[in-house]
Each structure stands twice: as C-alpha cells, then as structure tokens.
Design a protein around this motif. Structure first.
Motif, PDB file in Angstrom:
ATOM      1  N   ILE A   1       1.285  33.812  39.475  1.00 28.09           N
ATOM      2  CA  ILE A   1      -0.153  34.112  39.429  1.00 28.09           C
ATOM      3  C   ILE A   1      -0.545  34.766  38.105  1.00 28.09           C
ATOM      4  O   ILE A   1      -1.696  34.704  37.685  1.00 28.09           O
ATOM      5  N   LYS A   2       0.443  35.361  37.418  1.00 28.97           N
ATOM      6  CA  LYS A   2       0.172  36.028  36.140  1.00 28.97           C
ATOM      7  C   LYS A   2      -0.285  35.041  35.062  1.00 28.97           C
ATOM      8  O   LYS A   2      -0.778  35.454  34.018  1.00 28.97           O
ATOM      9  N   ALA A   3      -0.078  33.738  35.328  1.00 23.55           N
ATOM     10  CA  ALA A   3      -0.569  32.747  34.375  1.00 23.55           C
ATOM     11  C   ALA A   3      -2.091  32.845  34.257  1.00 23.55           C
ATOM     12  O   ALA A   3      -2.669  32.514  33.231  1.00 23.55           O
TER      13      ALA A   3
ATOM     14  N   GLY B   1       8.211  42.048  35.387  1.00 22.18           N
ATOM     15  CA  GLY B   1       8.832  40.738  35.154  1.00 22.18           C
ATOM     16  C   GLY B   1       7.835  39.629  34.883  1.00 22.18           C
ATOM     17  O   GLY B   1       7.785  39.077  33.796  1.00 22.18           O
ATOM     18  N   ASN B   2       7.007  39.317  35.883  1.00 23.77           N
ATOM     19  CA  ASN B   2       6.164  38.129  35.751  1.00 23.77           C
ATOM     20  C   ASN B   2       5.044  38.254  34.729  1.00 23.77           C
ATOM     21  O   ASN B   2       4.724  37.292  34.033  1.00 23.77           O
ATOM     22  N   LEU B   3       4.445  39.434  34.610  1.00 20.75           N
ATOM     23  CA  LEU B   3       3.381  39.568  33.607  1.00 20.75           C
ATOM     24  C   LEU B   3       3.996  39.441  32.215  1.00 20.75           C
ATOM     25  O   LEU B   3       3.451  38.783  31.335  1.00 20.75           O
TER      26      LEU B   3
ATOM     27  N   THR C   1       0.323  32.044  47.587  1.00 18.60           N
ATOM     28  CA  THR C   1       1.715  32.208  47.136  1.00 18.60           C
ATOM     29  C   THR C   1       1.684  32.449  45.626  1.00 18.60           C
ATOM     30  O   THR C   1       1.047  31.704  44.890  1.00 18.60           O
ATOM     31  N   THR C   2       2.362  33.492  45.180  1.00 23.36           N
ATOM     32  CA  THR C   2       2.081  34.000  43.836  1.00 23.36           C
ATOM     33  C   THR C   2       3.172  33.803  42.790  1.00 23.36           C
ATOM     34  O   THR C   2       2.943  34.088  41.620  1.00 23.36           O
ATOM     35  N   GLY C   3       4.359  33.352  43.190  1.00 26.43           N
ATOM     36  CA  GLY C   3       5.382  33.173  42.169  1.00 26.43           C
ATOM     37  C   GLY C   3       6.585  32.424  42.703  1.00 26.43           C
ATOM     38  O   GLY C   3       6.797  32.364  43.917  1.00 26.43           O
TER      39      GLY C   3
ATOM     40  N   CYS D   1      -0.068  42.106  46.813  1.00 25.94           N
ATOM     41  CA  CYS D   1      -0.656  43.097  45.904  1.00 25.94           C
ATOM     42  C   CYS D   1       0.398  43.999  45.277  1.00 25.94           C
ATOM     43  O   CYS D   1       1.205  44.605  45.980  1.00 25.94           O
ATOM     44  N   GLY D   2       0.370  44.083  43.943  1.00 24.87           N
ATOM     45  CA  GLY D   2       1.203  45.030  43.218  1.00 24.87           C
ATOM     46  C   GLY D   2       0.298  46.144  42.720  1.00 24.87           C
ATOM     47  O   GLY D   2      -0.157  46.988  43.477  1.00 24.87           O
ATOM     48  N   VAL D   3      -0.037  46.099  41.425  1.00 23.56           N
ATOM     49  CA  VAL D   3      -0.917  47.120  40.859  1.00 23.56           C
ATOM     50  C   VAL D   3      -2.372  46.865  41.279  1.00 23.56           C
ATOM     51  O   VAL D   3      -3.210  47.764  41.239  1.00 23.56           O
ATOM     52  N   GLY D   4      -2.653  45.633  41.695  1.00 23.66           N
ATOM     53  CA  GLY D   4      -3.971  45.328  42.246  1.00 23.66           C
ATOM     54  C   GLY D   4      -4.837  44.400  41.406  1.00 23.66           C
ATOM     55  O   GLY D   4      -5.874  43.930  41.870  1.00 23.66           O
ATOM     56  N   GLY D   5      -4.424  44.119  40.186  1.00 22.12           N
ATOM     57  CA  GLY D   5      -5.243  43.298  39.291  1.00 22.12           C
ATOM     58  C   GLY D   5      -5.432  41.871  39.779  1.00 22.12           C
ATOM     59  O   GLY D   5      -6.563  41.378  39.850  1.00 22.12           O
TER      60      GLY D   5
HETATM   61  C1  LIG Z   1       2.122  40.493  39.816  1.00 23.56           C
HETATM   62  C2  LIG Z   1       2.382  39.772  41.045  1.00 23.56           C
HETATM   63  C3  LIG Z   1       1.601  39.972  42.189  1.00 23.56           C
HETATM   64  C4  LIG Z   1       0.494  40.981  42.321  1.00 23.56           C
HETATM   65  O1  LIG Z   1      -0.354  41.150  41.215  1.00 23.56           O
HETATM   66  P1  LIG Z   1      -0.846  42.603  40.810  1.00 23.56           P
HETATM   67  O2  LIG Z   1      -1.859  42.378  39.763  1.00 23.56           O
HETATM   68  O3  LIG Z   1       0.342  43.357  40.296  1.00 23.56           O
HETATM   69  O4  LIG Z   1      -1.390  43.248  42.047  1.00 23.56           O
HETATM   70  C5  LIG Z   1       1.934  39.227  43.305  1.00 23.56           C
HETATM   71  N1  LIG Z   1       2.936  38.349  43.307  1.00 23.56           N
HETATM   72  C6  LIG Z   1       3.697  38.129  42.220  1.00 23.56           C
HETATM   73  C7  LIG Z   1       4.799  37.132  42.292  1.00 23.56           C
HETATM   74  C8  LIG Z   1       3.445  38.830  41.058  1.00 23.56           C
HETATM   75  O5  LIG Z   1       4.213  38.617  39.984  1.00 23.56           O
END
Ligand SMILES: *Cc1c(COP(=O)(O)O)cnc(C)c1O
Length: 452
Positions: free
Chosen positions: A111-113, A164-166, A419-421, A273-277
C-alpha cells in the motif's frame, strides 16, 4: 512504563483488555457525519483531486521509470477481487466479500506505493519547477526523466524512517529518478526488504530501536544534511493525500463492477493500521466520496494498538502502547508502530467507525486461509482486516449497527478487506508464513470443534 494510565483518560475495562491482549472491537464514540466533520478539517476534497491530477500528470514519467506500468498507462493501481470462497471459509453470512488487492500494487508491492511514491514525485516536481526544467503552465512532465533532471536529482537526497515497506517504496522511486536515498530501518524490518534496497544502491541504516526511533533518527540526520528531504511518516500531508487518492480510484472500480454504495447498500471497509497514514488517508478519501454510506474500520495487532489507544484516550499528549505495558512486538512488521501519527489521528478521529485488534496467530491463519481458498498470497500485516466482518456479527458491534440502522441492510452490504502488502515477499519467506498458518489453522479447527 507499565503503570496504569489515568482512568479519566482511558476507560479502565478497555485498558485492562488491551493490556491482556484480548482481541476486541472498539466503536468510536466520536463518530460524526461527513457533512458535519469534513468541512472542519485542514485538508479538503480539492487537495485529494490535486494529488490525483499530479499522479496523472506524472504517469508518463512513471511509465518511463517502470516498464511494468505500460499496461496501466503509468497508473499504480490494484484490482478489486470478489472472494466468495474466502467468505464461505469464514462462514460469514453478512453481505458480499471483496478484496482491494493493494498487496499486489506494482513497483512497491504494498500500500506504500500510493503514499510513498506520491511524495517522492511531488518533491521531484517541485525541484524541477524551481530549476525551470518543467513549467507550471504546461502539464508535460517528461523532462523529469531526462539526463538534466537526473543530474539535478542526484544532488538531492530523500530520506525516510520505516519498518520496511515505506522504505522500499521511497527507495525504489527515489532511485528510479536518480535521487540519493537513505532509509532508516527499525529493528522490525525484514532482511529481504533491506537487501532489495541495497541492490538498488539505496543506503540502508539499521536501528536497534522501533519505528518511532528510526523515524526520529532519520529526521535528525536529514535536518543536519543539506538538500535532503525527509519523508515523515508521523506527520506528512503528502503521504496522507497520496493514500487518499485510492478512494477516487475505488469509486471508479465499484462503478465499473456495478456495485452501488448507497443507503440500501452500505460499504464496509477494513484497513490494517500502523502509524495511521495509509488507512487514515483512505478513510478520509472514502468519507469524501461515499459520505455516511461507507463504514471504515481499522485493524491493529494486539501488541500494537496505537491508533485505538490514541483515539480512545483522547489525550493531546503522545501516548504509546508501551505506556500500557504492551511491547509492540508483532510479526506484522508493517503495523509494528507504538505511537500513532498525530496528523492522521486528528484527521480521522471523527471519521472512523471503530478499531479492532488481532493476535498474530490469526494473521497467519487468515493468510493461509486466503491462499487455500483464493490462491492469493499476502504478508501477515495484510491479513489484519479479515476478522472485521465477523466482528460485525457480534454483540460488540450492536451499538454501531443500531445507530446507523444497518442491521437489516447487512445482507446487501459489500465487505471490503484491504490487503496491504505481500507481492514481493520471497518464496522461502512466504513458505514460512504458510507453514505457520497451516499449523495454527489446524489448532483453531480442533478448538472450535471442542466448543461445539
Ligand atoms: C504501512 C503498512 C500498513 C499501514 O499503514 P500506516 O500508514 O503505517 O498505518 C498496513 N499494511 C502494510 C503491509 C504496511 O506496510
């Protein structure tokens, strides 16, 4: 650390359950209608449209950098997938399940893309405009992939702190345009993500601390270096808006699939949700697009419910999961964040429907179940939202469903698991996830049979 928080700040029972790492659903008592809330916020719909326009303007540059984007015309987008077999495997009755497949986003594989690549492009465009390499009165941005632009970008550094992903997303995009890139990785970051970046010539700095410490170290270092742009995951508006564009894209996809979102057909969205962005930006975008017909729930690991804590505690001071004795240790490296972003928290505090927590074991069970039923491979973080529709069927969700008159509409609802990664997870690494999930899925079946 580990002391009870002020009871006036955080409900005692909620705090006890969080401390005990009990999976729970928290409903947002400060939910507001889109009509009331959106006009009060510091970012508006025009700012999302502006980000979308920038991504269109720069699509040619992206296509030039990444040949895999030729079929999408330089857009980085993911498919919307119906997942009926996954839904049956969960024996979930309410509505119809879909996956928004950001695990398969090209270029970064997560999702960081969306946010990360957008912020790098914005910075690059700003520099190119300042140096007169492109013009504000003309939308042609192809000069940004010229030799002259590479020379300009090579004098500049883009830095970021990440689990990692960002880092992967920023590093890949920055390197492709010719920037120098520095990624500060927290201790959670997987080895293969660092390796992938090093192969692209990105400087990876490893930190023994968590996400917040990696970000702080990066921020500090960037402050001391000339011509360095720091992508600040704890406070960046550009990242947030890059994520928000997903809402406009999803609106189109739902329309092409003839899926209505209206009072009779509510849309439920479940976002890790991680940091929330990322989940925050998407929630913000979706509430603009679908108003009160969309219900956005965030999902966090039981070891790192930082946004839940931030929103439930309603304290202006930075509150972290360590304050309630949690350790922020989770296999969901993308979600291993102890303290939520203030920017994201303040923008979504009245927009999210609720937040639920997930133990790591369920992440593995669910990623395994997804592969068995639909043949889709994701990383653990990306499975965080899967229990969302099940929470809706429990008494914990009753107050929300009643308040919004949703109970009778659930059969016509669409349930969207974001699904985010995962797309770039190496085969050996995935095999380990799979084996863990297989073992745990079996123990869960045995347990539920005993209960019956
Ligand atoms: C970063 C990330 C999230 C959440 O994004 P945030 O901006 O940190 O809340 C969710 N899933 C994956 C796989 C991520 O890398």
């Amino acid at each position: 650390m580990g002391e009870p928080m002020n009871k006036a700040v955080l409900d005692f029972e909620l705090e006890a359950a969080l401390r005990a790492r009990e999976p729970l659903l928290w409903l947002n008592p400060r939910w507001q209608s889109a009509q009331n809330e959106l006009p009060r916020l510091s970012l508006d719909f025009a700012s999302i449209k502006d980000a979308e326009a920038r991504l269109s303007r720069l699509a040619g540059v992206l296509r030039h950098c990444f040949p895999e984007l030729s079929s999408s015309g330089g857009l980085i987008e993911s498919p919307l997938l119906a997942v009926p077999r996954l839904q049956s495997a969960f024996a979930a009755r309410a509505g119809k399940w879909f996956i928004k497949a950001d695990h398969a986003l090209p270029v970064a594989g997560s999702i960081k893309a969306r946010g990360g690549i957008y912020e790098v492009l914005l910075h690059a465009e700003t520099l190119a405009l300042e140096e007169g390499l492109v013009s504000a009165s003309d939308d042609d941005r192809m000069a940004m992939s010229s030799v002259a632009s590479r020379k300009l970008f090579a004098r500049h550094t883009i830095a970021v702190g990440s689990t990692g992903n960002l880092g992967l997303s920023i590093g890949v995009m920055a390197a492709a345009l010719g920037f120098r890139a520095v990624v500060h990785m927290s201790a959670d970051a997987k080895e293969w993500k660092k390796e992938r970046l090093r192969r692209l010539g990105v400087r990876v700095i490893e930190h023994a601390g968590d996400f917040a410490q990696a970000v702080a170290a990066g921020r500090q270092q960037a402050r001391d270096e000339p011509r360095t742009h720091f992508v600040d995951d704890e406070s960046s508006r550009a990242l947030f808006l890059g994520y928000a564009v997903a809402a406009l894209r999803l609106r189109q996809q739902l329309a092409s699939a003839d899926i209505a979102v209206d009072v009779e057909h509510p849309l439920f969205v479940y976002l890790p949700c991680g940091v929330g962005g990322a989940p925050g930006g998407i929630t913000f975008g979706l509430r603009h697009v679908f108003g009160d017909h969309v219900h956005c729930f965030l999902a966090e690991p039981t070891a790192a419910p930082c946004m839940l804590l931030r929103l439930a505690a309603q304290t202006p001071a930075a509150v972290s999961v360590y304050d309630i004795g949690l350790d922020n240790r989770t296999e969901a490296d993308g979600l291993a964040v102890g303290r939520a972003s203030d920017l994201a928290a303040s923008l979504i505090q009245h927009l999210v429907a609720g937040i639920f927590t997930v133990p790591d074991d369920d992440l593995f069970r669910d990623l395994y179940r997804l592969e068995c039923t639909e043949g889709v491979r994701i990383e653990p973080s990306a499975a965080a939202g899967f229990r969302g529709p099940l929470w809706l069927e429990t008494s914990s969700a009753r107050a929300y469903l009643d308040r919004h008159a949703l109970s009778e509409r659930l059969p016509h609802a669409h349930q969207l698991l974001w699904t985010t990664g995962g797309a770039f997870v190496p085969a050996e690494e995935y095999a380990r996830f799979h084996a863990t999930g297989c073992r745990l899925a079996h123990t869960e079946e045995v347990r539920s049979e005993r209960l019956r």
